[in-house]
Design a protein around this motif. Structure first.
Motif, PDB file in Angstrom:
ATOM      1  N   ASP A 151       0.831  -1.200   0.000  1.00 42.15           N
ATOM      2  CA  ASP A 151       0.000   0.000   0.000  1.00 42.15           C
ATOM      3  C   ASP A 151       0.867   1.252   0.000  1.00 42.15           C
ATOM      4  O   ASP A 151       0.568   2.235  -0.696  1.00 42.15           O
ATOM      5  CB  ASP A 151      -0.905  -0.023   1.235  1.00 42.15           C
ATOM      6  N   ALA A 152       1.963   1.207   0.758  1.00 43.26           N
ATOM      7  CA  ALA A 152       2.873   2.360   0.811  1.00 43.26           C
ATOM      8  C   ALA A 152       3.565   2.577  -0.536  1.00 43.26           C
ATOM      9  O   ALA A 152       3.792   3.728  -0.946  1.00 43.26           O
ATOM     10  CB  ALA A 152       3.913   2.152   1.911  1.00 43.26           C
ATOM     11  N   THR A 153       3.906   1.495  -1.234  1.00 42.42           N
ATOM     12  CA  THR A 153       4.549   1.651  -2.550  1.00 42.42           C
ATOM     13  C   THR A 153       3.578   2.249  -3.562  1.00 42.42           C
ATOM     14  O   THR A 153       3.995   2.977  -4.466  1.00 42.42           O
ATOM     15  CB  THR A 153       5.080   0.307  -3.082  1.00 42.42           C
ATOM     16  N   ARG A 209      -3.273   6.566   1.506  1.00 47.11           N
ATOM     17  CA  ARG A 209      -2.580   5.415   2.098  1.00 47.11           C
ATOM     18  C   ARG A 209      -3.290   4.962   3.372  1.00 47.11           C
ATOM     19  O   ARG A 209      -3.832   5.770   4.123  1.00 47.11           O
ATOM     20  CB  ARG A 209      -1.136   5.804   2.423  1.00 47.11           C
ATOM     21  N   THR A 210      -3.257   3.651   3.613  1.00 40.94           N
ATOM     22  CA  THR A 210      -3.830   3.062   4.825  1.00 40.94           C
ATOM     23  C   THR A 210      -2.676   2.631   5.732  1.00 40.94           C
ATOM     24  O   THR A 210      -1.974   1.660   5.427  1.00 40.94           O
ATOM     25  CB  THR A 210      -4.705   1.840   4.490  1.00 40.94           C
ATOM     26  N   PRO A 211      -2.434   3.340   6.835  1.00 39.99           N
ATOM     27  CA  PRO A 211      -1.254   3.037   7.675  1.00 39.99           C
ATOM     28  C   PRO A 211      -1.263   1.642   8.280  1.00 39.99           C
ATOM     29  O   PRO A 211      -0.236   1.000   8.395  1.00 39.99           O
ATOM     30  CB  PRO A 211      -1.311   4.115   8.767  1.00 39.99           C
ATOM     31  N   THR A 212      -2.455   1.164   8.696  1.00 43.48           N
ATOM     32  CA  THR A 212      -2.560  -0.156   9.330  1.00 43.48           C
ATOM     33  C   THR A 212      -3.598  -0.983   8.583  1.00 43.48           C
ATOM     34  O   THR A 212      -4.736  -0.544   8.409  1.00 43.48           O
ATOM     35  CB  THR A 212      -2.960  -0.026  10.809  1.00 43.48           C
ATOM     36  N   THR A 249      -5.486  -4.778   8.330  1.00 48.23           N
ATOM     37  CA  THR A 249      -5.786  -6.062   8.960  1.00 48.23           C
ATOM     38  C   THR A 249      -6.365  -7.009   7.919  1.00 48.23           C
ATOM     39  O   THR A 249      -6.753  -6.590   6.826  1.00 48.23           O
ATOM     40  CB  THR A 249      -6.772  -5.881  10.126  1.00 48.23           C
ATOM     41  N   ALA A 250      -6.450  -8.277   8.278  1.00 50.03           N
ATOM     42  CA  ALA A 250      -6.832  -9.302   7.314  1.00 50.03           C
ATOM     43  C   ALA A 250      -8.231  -9.102   6.756  1.00 50.03           C
ATOM     44  O   ALA A 250      -8.522  -9.493   5.625  1.00 50.03           O
ATOM     45  CB  ALA A 250      -6.719 -10.686   7.951  1.00 50.03           C
ATOM     46  N   ASP A 251      -9.117  -8.490   7.534  1.00 43.68           N
ATOM     47  CA  ASP A 251     -10.487  -8.322   7.079  1.00 43.68           C
ATOM     48  C   ASP A 251     -10.682  -7.082   6.213  1.00 43.68           C
ATOM     49  O   ASP A 251     -11.774  -6.850   5.686  1.00 43.68           O
ATOM     50  CB  ASP A 251     -11.427  -8.250   8.281  1.00 43.68           C
ATOM     51  N   MET A 252      -9.646  -6.275   6.036  1.00 45.89           N
ATOM     52  CA  MET A 252      -9.755  -5.035   5.268  1.00 45.89           C
ATOM     53  C   MET A 252      -9.528  -5.313   3.786  1.00 45.89           C
ATOM     54  O   MET A 252      -8.494  -5.888   3.410  1.00 45.89           O
ATOM     55  CB  MET A 252      -8.749  -3.998   5.777  1.00 45.89           C
ATOM     56  N   THR A 253     -10.489  -4.911   2.966  1.00 46.52           N
ATOM     57  CA  THR A 253     -10.408  -5.143   1.524  1.00 46.52           C
ATOM     58  C   THR A 253     -10.790  -3.876   0.770  1.00 46.52           C
ATOM     59  O   THR A 253     -11.386  -2.945   1.330  1.00 46.52           O
ATOM     60  CB  THR A 253     -11.339  -6.288   1.087  1.00 46.52           C
ATOM     61  N   GLY A 290      -7.603   2.035   0.089  1.00 47.31           N
ATOM     62  CA  GLY A 290      -7.667   3.121  -0.872  1.00 47.31           C
ATOM     63  C   GLY A 290      -7.628   2.656  -2.313  1.00 47.31           C
ATOM     64  O   GLY A 290      -7.071   1.614  -2.646  1.00 47.31           O
ATOM     65  N   ALA A 291      -8.249   3.466  -3.178  1.00 50.46           N
ATOM     66  CA  ALA A 291      -8.213   3.269  -4.625  1.00 50.46           C
ATOM     67  C   ALA A 291      -7.642   4.536  -5.262  1.00 50.46           C
ATOM     68  O   ALA A 291      -7.614   5.604  -4.638  1.00 50.46           O
ATOM     69  CB  ALA A 291      -9.606   2.986  -5.173  1.00 50.46           C
ATOM     70  N   ILE A 292      -7.193   4.435  -6.498  1.00 46.92           N
ATOM     71  CA  ILE A 292      -6.630   5.589  -7.197  1.00 46.92           C
ATOM     72  C   ILE A 292      -7.756   6.500  -7.674  1.00 46.92           C
ATOM     73  O   ILE A 292      -8.774   6.032  -8.188  1.00 46.92           O
ATOM     74  CB  ILE A 292      -5.767   5.137  -8.390  1.00 46.92           C
TER      75      ILE A 292
END
Length: 482
Positions: A158-160, A244-247, A249-253, A260-262
């Motif tokens: 996500d950071a890249t 960007r999403t700093p943290t 978790t497995a349930d986050m999609t 985030g999306a572009i």
């Protein structure tokens, strides 16, 4: 021919020689400069009435094979994307561990099984029963660690994406500014070659992020669009965004809106895949890793955790349990819910009923988790049920197979290794293709031997023109002495 005509010819020749020397020296000094386009001087003869003429520098030509450059840029996108994929998959394999990794999940499960066997040979030994609990905590701890590491990799991906978007926007603004400068210099008749070099480097930077096509415009300016037709730069650069999403978790999609999306000019490009038609380079690879490859790796790990929990809460493997009771393994102290598997590997825990530090009793491993009274200290029946539970194939949990617990883990580790090998093979292919195109591009660049030969020819021409000037000067002095 009059002396004035001869002098004019020689002076214009010296001027042209000086300009050619400057261009050749620039070629030689930049032979290894990335993005530098070889220069050449375009000359033409000049005739001025009866006085003769000379030579004129018409322009400085920058030599670039546009077709080869376009192919190499497409190879840039493929290489950067595959390189990123191979890097992350290699990191994933290091996190999970190979088949022979002593700290891997397979090794931890084997240690737990050996501890069960040792306890079965002496069920009365509290030390051996405690060792079983400790080894089981090693299994759950490894599952938790692997799950956490996979989510860290998703955060890195996500950071890249955020870095790629920042670089893309910055490079597009650079190209737009250089377009303006090139137009101004071309209009004033000055040489814009240095700006063309800078613009090529900026476009090359974009080409690694998304596959692009360069569109020639008037007076040397260019437009840019992706190979799938998304405009990047026309009259003005497009502005892309990403949160960007700093943290993670497995349930986050992406589908749930948690990632985030572009965005393009403030609007989401594509809610379904988050990237729209910008796929094909490092940006697309990062999205695929964050939303597919690593999600699948986490899902398979969660299924392993579900399989282990199911094995040890089955009433057939512990007759003291009733349907719905907590088994030897839990979902953070709660029964497993097969409809809520995402992240289960990070939540799996040993039942506190057998952990002495939490007020439990490891003897329940021998007697049964819900045993009301203690059984015979030398009875290994229940321990043998636990051992058998590891070898029994299960089909009542998601992703269940006919393999044993260790076989299922081995298959998972093998799949990760296979994915890494395929990624490296693809990287090797794309690297070879890129190197071939890059070598062809460099072959059309500065040839130092040819440039040195030109320099020798310029030196000879300069000496000849200088000799003409010297001779005319001597003749004029002689005439003045008469």
């Amino acid at each position: 021919m009059s002396m004035s005509s001869a002098l004019n010819n020689a002076v214009t020749g010296l001027t042209a020689n000086a300009r050619m020397t400057e261009v050749v020296s620039s070629n030689l000094s930049n032979a290894l400069t990335d993005g530098y386009g070889r220069r050449g001087v375009e000359l033409s003869s000049v005739q001025v009435g009866d006085r003769g003429g000379g030579v004129r520098v018409d322009s400085i030509t920058r030599f670039v094979d546009a077709g080869l450059l376009a192919d190499r840029r497409l190879a840039d996108a493929a290489l950067s994307g595959q390189d990123r994929s191979a890097e992350f998959v290699s990191r994933l394999e290091q996190v999970i561990g190979g088949p022979d990794d002593a700290a891997g999940l397979g090794a931890r499960l084997a240690e737990f099984e050996r501890a069960l066997i040792a306890a079965g040979s002496d069920p009365a030994s509290e030390l051996r029963l405690a060792a079983v609990v400790s080894r089981l905590e090693g299994v759950t701890g490894t599952l938790q660690s692997n799950s956490s590491s996979i989510q860290s990799l998703r955060q890195d991906a996500d950071a890249t994406i955020a870095r790629d978007i920042d670089t893309l926007n910055s490079a597009l603004r650079q190209v737009d500014a250089l377009n303006t400068d090139i137009l101004r210099l071309s209009g004033s008749g000055d040489d814009p070659s240095a700006l063309l070099d800078a613009r090529q480097r900026a476009v090359d930077q974009i080409a690694g992020i998304v596959p692009i096509r360069e569109i020639p415009r008037d007076n040397g300016s260019i437009g840019l669009m992706t190979t799938s037709g998304t405009p990047l730069l026309d009259s003005a650069p497009r502005e892309f965004g990403f949160q960007r999403t700093p943290t993670i978790t497995a349930d986050m999609t992406l589908a749930s809106g948690a990632l985030g999306a572009i965005t393009l000019d403030g609007e989401v490009l594509d809610p379904a895949n988050g990237i729209g038609r910008l796929d094909g380079g490092s940006l697309g690879a990062a999205f695929a890793l964050r939303d597919q490859t690593l999600v699948e790796a986490q899902g398979a790990l969660d299924e392993i955790a579900a399989d282990l929990i199911a094995r040890f809460q089955d009433v057939a493997n512990d007759p003291s349990l009733a349907p719905g009771d907590l088994g030897l393994l839990t979902d953070q102290g709660n029964p497993m819910d097969v409809s809520d598997l995402p992240g289960l590997a990070g939540r799996i825990a040993v039942n506190s009923a057998v952990i002495a530090a939490e007020g439990g009793d490891s003897a329940l491993l021998r007697d049964g988790l819900n045993a009301v009274v203690a059984g015979p200290a030398g009875d290994a029946t229940q321990i043998n049920r636990w051992i058998a539970a590891l070898d029994t194939p299960r089909t009542d949990v998601p992703g269940a197979t006919t393999a044993s617990a260790s076989g299922r883990i081995a298959a998972y580790v093998s799949e990760i290794g296979t994915t890494r090998l395929l990624a490296e093979e693809q990287l090797s292919f794309t690297t070879a293709r890129w190197e071939t195109l890059r070598e062809a591009e460099l072959a059309d660049g500065v040839d130092t031997d040819v440039e040195l030969q030109k320099l020798l020819q310029i030196e000879q021409a300069y000496a000849a023109n200088a000799k003409v000037v010297q001779t005319i000067d001597a003749m004029m002095q002689r005439l003045m002495e008469l």
